[in-house]
Each structure stands twice: as C-alpha cells, then as structure tokens.
Scaffold this motif. Structure first.
Motif, PDB file in Angstrom:
ATOM      1  N   ASP A 184      51.837  20.987 101.942  1.00 57.41           N
ATOM      2  CA  ASP A 184      51.094  19.768 102.259  1.00 57.41           C
ATOM      3  C   ASP A 184      49.932  19.536 101.305  1.00 57.41           C
ATOM      4  OD1 ASP A 184      52.755  19.262 104.372  1.00 57.41           O
ATOM      5  OD2 ASP A 184      51.421  20.106 105.893  1.00 57.41           O
ATOM      6  N   THR A 185      49.809  20.372 100.282  1.00 63.17           N
ATOM      7  CA  THR A 185      48.707  20.269  99.334  1.00 63.17           C
ATOM      8  C   THR A 185      49.203  19.659  98.032  1.00 63.17           C
ATOM      9  OG1 THR A 185      47.699  22.253 100.286  1.00 63.17           O
ATOM     10  CG2 THR A 185      46.934  21.575  98.116  1.00 63.17           C
ATOM     11  N   TYR A 186      48.419  18.717  97.515  1.00 62.48           N
ATOM     12  CA  TYR A 186      48.733  18.084  96.238  1.00 62.48           C
ATOM     13  C   TYR A 186      47.649  18.475  95.245  1.00 62.48           C
ATOM     14  CZ  TYR A 186      51.964  15.145  98.843  1.00 62.48           C
ATOM     15  OH  TYR A 186      52.986  14.694  99.629  1.00 62.48           O
ATOM     16  N   GLN A 187      48.035  18.582  93.969  1.00 60.96           N
ATOM     17  CA  GLN A 187      47.074  19.028  92.967  1.00 60.96           C
ATOM     18  C   GLN A 187      47.247  18.228  91.676  1.00 60.96           C
ATOM     19  OE1 GLN A 187      47.834  22.938  91.346  1.00 60.96           O
ATOM     20  NE2 GLN A 187      45.655  23.318  91.113  1.00 60.96           N
ATOM     21  N   ASN A 245      48.781  18.485  81.448  1.00 61.01           N
ATOM     22  CA  ASN A 245      50.197  18.111  81.331  1.00 61.01           C
ATOM     23  C   ASN A 245      50.403  16.613  81.164  1.00 61.01           C
ATOM     24  OD1 ASN A 245      50.855  20.834  81.711  1.00 61.01           O
ATOM     25  ND2 ASN A 245      50.896  20.563  83.916  1.00 61.01           N
ATOM     26  N   SER A 246      49.340  15.877  80.892  1.00 57.59           N
ATOM     27  CA  SER A 246      49.360  14.417  80.708  1.00 57.59           C
ATOM     28  C   SER A 246      50.206  13.688  81.754  1.00 57.59           C
ATOM     29  CB  SER A 246      49.797  14.052  79.299  1.00 57.59           C
ATOM     30  OG  SER A 246      51.147  14.396  79.092  1.00 57.59           O
ATOM     31  N   ASN A 247      50.324  12.426  81.616  1.00 59.33           N
ATOM     32  CA  ASN A 247      51.084  11.576  82.544  1.00 59.33           C
ATOM     33  C   ASN A 247      50.715  11.780  84.011  1.00 59.33           C
ATOM     34  OD1 ASN A 247      52.514  10.447  80.383  1.00 59.33           O
ATOM     35  ND2 ASN A 247      53.989  12.126  80.445  1.00 59.33           N
ATOM     36  N   PHE A 248      49.507  12.236  84.273  1.00 63.63           N
ATOM     37  CA  PHE A 248      49.032  12.442  85.641  1.00 63.63           C
ATOM     38  C   PHE A 248      50.037  13.228  86.474  1.00 63.63           C
ATOM     39  CE2 PHE A 248      46.217   9.064  84.362  1.00 63.63           C
ATOM     40  CZ  PHE A 248      45.051   9.386  84.993  1.00 63.63           C
ATOM     41  N   THR A 249      50.474  14.359  85.956  1.00 65.05           N
ATOM     42  CA  THR A 249      51.432  15.193  86.665  1.00 65.05           C
ATOM     43  C   THR A 249      50.816  15.695  87.963  1.00 65.05           C
ATOM     44  OG1 THR A 249      52.388  15.882  84.577  1.00 65.05           O
ATOM     45  CG2 THR A 249      52.893  17.237  86.489  1.00 65.05           C
ATOM     46  N   ILE A 250      51.512  15.443  89.045  1.00 61.04           N
ATOM     47  CA  ILE A 250      51.039  15.843  90.372  1.00 61.04           C
ATOM     48  C   ILE A 250      51.896  17.006  90.855  1.00 61.04           C
ATOM     49  CG2 ILE A 250      50.782  15.125  92.769  1.00 61.04           C
ATOM     50  CD1 ILE A 250      50.369  12.248  91.626  1.00 61.04           C
ATOM     51  N   LYS A 251      51.234  18.104  91.200  1.00 62.12           N
ATOM     52  CA  LYS A 251      51.942  19.266  91.732  1.00 62.12           C
ATOM     53  C   LYS A 251      51.793  19.268  93.241  1.00 62.12           C
ATOM     54  CE  LYS A 251      51.092  22.074  87.663  1.00 62.12           C
ATOM     55  NZ  LYS A 251      50.434  23.258  87.137  1.00 62.12           N
ATOM     56  N   ARG A 252      52.867  19.609  93.918  1.00 61.46           N
ATOM     57  CA  ARG A 252      52.827  19.677  95.374  1.00 61.46           C
ATOM     58  C   ARG A 252      53.166  21.093  95.812  1.00 61.46           C
ATOM     59  NH1 ARG A 252      56.314  16.098  99.688  1.00 61.46           N
ATOM     60  NH2 ARG A 252      55.309  16.959 101.525  1.00 61.46           N
ATOM     61  N   HIS A 253      52.319  21.630  96.688  1.00 66.17           N
ATOM     62  CA  HIS A 253      52.524  22.952  97.275  1.00 66.17           C
ATOM     63  C   HIS A 253      52.444  22.773  98.787  1.00 66.17           C
ATOM     64  CE1 HIS A 253      51.803  24.554  93.247  1.00 66.17           C
ATOM     65  NE2 HIS A 253      50.723  23.815  93.213  1.00 66.17           N
ATOM     66  N   LEU A 308      46.076   9.801  94.474  1.00 68.17           N
ATOM     67  CA  LEU A 308      45.690  10.936  93.629  1.00 68.17           C
ATOM     68  C   LEU A 308      45.426  10.500  92.194  1.00 68.17           C
ATOM     69  CD1 LEU A 308      48.141  13.651  94.942  1.00 68.17           C
ATOM     70  CD2 LEU A 308      45.662  13.643  95.161  1.00 68.17           C
ATOM     71  N   LYS A 309      46.251   9.617  91.685  1.00 71.43           N
ATOM     72  CA  LYS A 309      46.057   9.128  90.316  1.00 71.43           C
ATOM     73  C   LYS A 309      44.738   8.377  90.196  1.00 71.43           C
ATOM     74  CE  LYS A 309      50.903   8.940  89.043  1.00 71.43           C
ATOM     75  NZ  LYS A 309      52.038   8.091  88.697  1.00 71.43           N
ATOM     76  N   GLU A 310      44.423   7.575  91.197  1.00 73.72           N
ATOM     77  CA  GLU A 310      43.151   6.850  91.151  1.00 73.72           C
ATOM     78  C   GLU A 310      41.969   7.810  91.224  1.00 73.72           C
ATOM     79  OE1 GLU A 310      40.570   3.342  93.258  1.00 73.72           O
ATOM     80  OE2 GLU A 310      42.744   3.284  93.398  1.00 73.72           O
ATOM     81  N   LEU A 311      42.048   8.809  92.080  1.00 72.26           N
ATOM     82  CA  LEU A 311      40.966   9.786  92.179  1.00 72.26           C
ATOM     83  C   LEU A 311      40.801  10.553  90.866  1.00 72.26           C
ATOM     84  CD1 LEU A 311      41.545  11.170  95.788  1.00 72.26           C
ATOM     85  CD2 LEU A 311      39.685   9.677  95.024  1.00 72.26           C
ATOM     86  N   ALA A 312      41.908  10.946  90.254  1.00 68.44           N
ATOM     87  CA  ALA A 312      41.838  11.674  88.981  1.00 68.44           C
ATOM     88  C   ALA A 312      41.248  10.791  87.883  1.00 68.44           C
ATOM     89  CB  ALA A 312      43.230  12.160  88.573  1.00 68.44           C
ATOM     90  N   ALA A 313      41.645   9.530  87.842  1.00 67.72           N
ATOM     91  CA  ALA A 313      41.116   8.614  86.829  1.00 67.72           C
ATOM     92  C   ALA A 313      39.608   8.413  87.014  1.00 67.72           C
ATOM     93  CB  ALA A 313      41.848   7.273  86.896  1.00 67.72           C
TER      94      ALA A 313
END
Length: 149
Positions: free
Chosen positions: A74-77, A64-72, A34-39
């Motif tokens: 099975d979904t990540y955001q 929210n900086s620091n590549f904050t990943i939210k999980r809901h 996810l971090k790579e895709l966001a970058a």
C-alpha cells in the motif's frame, strides 16, 4: 399494509460510478497525485538551492526519470534526487581546510565548518504541510467529475 415502490436508479448509478472509479481510475489518480507532489518538491528544492554555477539547481530530478513510481504493497515511492557528488555536502554541511585557496571562487577558505543549506530537508517539510490540503483539493475535483456535480 401498503406496498412501497422506490426508485433506486440514481443510487445504482452512483454505485456503478464508484465501482468503475475503483477499477479504472484509482491507480491513475494516485499516480497523478504523486507526480504532482514530486514536481512541487523539485520546484521547492530548486528555489532553495544556492547558485554558484547553476549546476546544482539544474540537477534536481526524479530518480530513474519519467517520474517512475514504485509500489510496495500500500506504499508508493517516488525518489527525488540530485546526482551531483557534492549535493549532500551542500545539503548537510561539510568540513573544509581554513586558509586553503580555492581558484574556482578566487578566495581562501575561512571557516572549518560550512553549514548545510538543507534544501531537500526544508522542502520536504514544506510539502508535508501543504500535501493534505492539496490532495483534498484534487480528490474533491475528482469526485466532482465522478458524480457530475
């Protein structure tokens, strides 16, 4: 009938590796992807953003900086955003008053509608096209490391 002896040591080792991957590595692997895709998405957006002062390009970021990943479930955001107030106007287009003089650009406005640049929209589409291949490559490398091949 004869008795068969089989050595399942290697199979057991593989099963252990898979179980350990599932317990220890799965979440970290997903977050790395996810971090790579966001970058990449941010890089694509920056490349497509028109330059006037450069401010709009500099402001692309992950919310929210620091590549904050939210999980809901099975979904990540991961939310990629540009917080400048006029970013949405450049993205989607906007109305303007023809004939009005704008000191910042030193010109009079001509058109009543300025077309959007769709920096984020186009970048998201491009990322969706390449994401399966990119993720498959990362998964292949991860599995290579897992099975020591």
């Amino acid at each position: 009938m004869g008795k068969g002896n089989s050595d399942f040591t290697q199979l057991k080792e593989w099963i252990d590796r898979i179980e350990n991957f599932d317990k220890n590595r799965k979440q970290a692997f997903i977050e790395e992807c996810l971090k790579e895709l966001a970058a990449r998405l941010i890089r694509y957006c920056i490349k497509r953003t028109p330059v006037v002062s450069g401010a709009l390009r500099r402001e692309w970021t992950v919310a929210n900086s620091n590549f904050t990943i939210k999980r809901h479930g099975d979904t990540y955001q991961v939310v990629v955003t540009n917080p400048l107030f006029y970013a949405s106007y450049v993205e989607y287009g906007h109305l303007q008053e023809p004939g009005r003089y704008v000191p910042a650009i030193g010109k009079r406005l001509k058109a009543s509608w300025v077309k959007g640049k769709f920096m984020l929209t186009i970048s998201e589409s491009e990322l969706q096209r390449i994401a399966p291949k990119l993720l498959q490559s990362k998964l292949d490398k991860e599995l290579e490391g897992l099975f020591g091949q």
